[in-house]
Motif scaffolding. Structure first.
Motif, mmCIF file in Angstrom:
data_model
loop_
_atom_site.group_PDB
_atom_site.id
_atom_site.type_symbol
_atom_site.label_atom_id
_atom_site.label_comp_id
_atom_site.label_asym_id
_atom_site.label_seq_id
_atom_site.Cartn_x
_atom_site.Cartn_y
_atom_site.Cartn_z
ATOM 1 N N ARG A 19 -2.449 5.213 13.072
ATOM 2 C CA ARG A 19 -3.856 4.877 12.817
ATOM 3 C C ARG A 19 -4.333 3.786 13.763
ATOM 4 O O ARG A 19 -3.686 2.763 13.925
ATOM 5 C CB ARG A 19 -4.068 4.375 11.386
ATOM 6 N N SER A 54 -5.859 0.282 7.842
ATOM 7 C CA SER A 54 -4.473 0.269 8.298
ATOM 8 C C SER A 54 -4.455 0.588 9.789
ATOM 9 O O SER A 54 -5.264 1.399 10.260
ATOM 10 C CB SER A 54 -3.645 1.319 7.550
ATOM 11 N N MET A 55 -3.537 -0.039 10.510
ATOM 12 C CA MET A 55 -3.453 0.175 11.954
ATOM 13 C C MET A 55 -1.997 0.184 12.402
ATOM 14 O O MET A 55 -1.106 -0.240 11.665
ATOM 15 C CB MET A 55 -4.248 -0.905 12.707
ATOM 16 N N THR A 56 -1.775 0.662 13.622
ATOM 17 C CA THR A 56 -0.433 0.837 14.174
ATOM 18 C C THR A 56 -0.261 -0.028 15.416
ATOM 19 O O THR A 56 -0.959 0.189 16.419
ATOM 20 C CB THR A 56 -0.190 2.320 14.542
ATOM 21 N N THR A 64 2.223 2.937 9.958
ATOM 22 C CA THR A 64 1.347 1.796 10.176
ATOM 23 C C THR A 64 2.053 0.533 9.708
ATOM 24 O O THR A 64 2.999 0.595 8.930
ATOM 25 C CB THR A 64 0.032 1.931 9.381
ATOM 26 N N ILE A 93 0.481 -6.184 9.239
ATOM 27 C CA ILE A 93 -0.429 -5.908 10.345
ATOM 28 C C ILE A 93 -0.903 -7.189 11.034
ATOM 29 O O ILE A 93 -0.936 -7.272 12.263
ATOM 30 C CB ILE A 93 -1.626 -5.039 9.882
#
Length: 301
Positions: A168, A197-199, A223, A283
């Motif tokens: 993501r 959410s992020m990667t 993520t 994150i």
């Protein structure tokens, strides 16, 4: 969760066959292999051409296959709205063909998919901390790109040799890369401010290589744990990179006027990945450690 391979194992010499040579993730995977001393080749066949894929496998004799190819659209996913057949050919037909060839050859396929197949809903409200799990049914159909990704993910569940990684809003320490989420939002005239959410690729791509070594399969929310908003990222950018940086916000209704297809906003539950890899950072920690501190300007922060 593992798959019994017929062509090498996690204990023997590794050889990776990677699709997506010209792509961002594909290029980074090659560098990781070089750093770790893993033999690798890039596939030259088109994903929808079974004979070409079989020729690639015969030539490379890999222990594992990585798929970082596919269509996301240029400059963004709106492209897919007017190129639906091309999107299906790459994201559905191509991915399924590669998975089928790999299964026939007894190979694990690590497939970089997307988590942009969900959107906040009543059971997963924005700001609640309740994320979508791996087994949840996709509920976002706002873009044709996401539709194809949800479609192929459902079909890939039947392939016991596939490791599906839901990426993501990918971010890396290369702030000059136009595909980098941070690079994108620093160049926009206005941004929405929604937690997602992020990667962080610098941390997670090496983990995907380790997943291949362990022959892990199934669906994984790929993520970092937790969510971060656009404004929080831009605040970090201002603190670490450019103290003079400014930006403007607009709401979803205003954003809708300048894009063709709606965008997915969600939180994915990364508990499964965190359990397998306890060292995985949240994150915000990952952003600071892997992205902002390495790029920090001496005059900032």
């Amino acid at each position: 969760m593992g798959f019994e391979t017929s062509n090498g194992s996690s204990s023997g010499p590794l050889k990776f066959l990677i699709y997506g040579r010209t792509g961002w993730i594909g290029g980074l995977l090659g560098r990781i292999c070089e750093t770790q001393g893993i033999q690798y080749d890039y596939g030259s066949g088109r994903l929808e051409n079974r004979a070409q894929l079989e020729a690639d496998v015969a030539r490379a004799s890999p222990t594992h296959v990585f798929n970082a190819a596919g269509v996301t659209g240029r400059p963004n996913v709106d492209w897919c709205e007017t190129h639906k057949v091309e999107t299906i050919r790459a994201n559905v037909v191509g991915t399924l063909t590669l998975a089928d060839v790999c299964r026939e050859k007894g190979l694990v396929l690590v497939n970089y998919a997307t988590g942009c197949i969900f959107e906040y809903d009543e059971a997963h409200p924005l700001g609640s901390g309740v994320g979508f799990k791996e087994e949840d049914t996709p509920n976002f159909t706002g873009s044709f790109y996401s539709k194809t990704k949800a479609m192929v993910e459902e079909l890939l569940k039947n392939y016991e040799n596939v490791c599906t990684l839901r990426v993501r809003m990918p971010i890396s320490s290369d702030l000059s890369n136009p595909r980098n989420f941070i690079t994108k939002i620093t160049r926009y005239d206005k941004v929405v401010d929604i937690p997602n959410s992020m990667t962080i690729l610098d941390e997670l791509l090496p983990i995907s290589v380790e997943m291949a070594k362990r022959n892990l399969t199934g669906i994984w929310n790929f993520t970092n744990p937790g969510v971060v908003s656009h404004n929080e990222i831009l605040e970090m950018y201002k603190d670490y990179i450019d103290p003079s940086f400014t930006w403007k916000n607009f709401n979803l209704e205003e954003q809708a006027k300048v894009i063709v297809a709606p965008r997915s906003n969600n939180e994915l539950d990364a508990t499964k990945l965190k359990k397998e890899f306890p060292e995985l950072l949240s994150i915000k920690e990952s952003l600071i450690n892997y992205v902002f501190k390495p790029n920090q300007k001496t005059s900032a922060a």
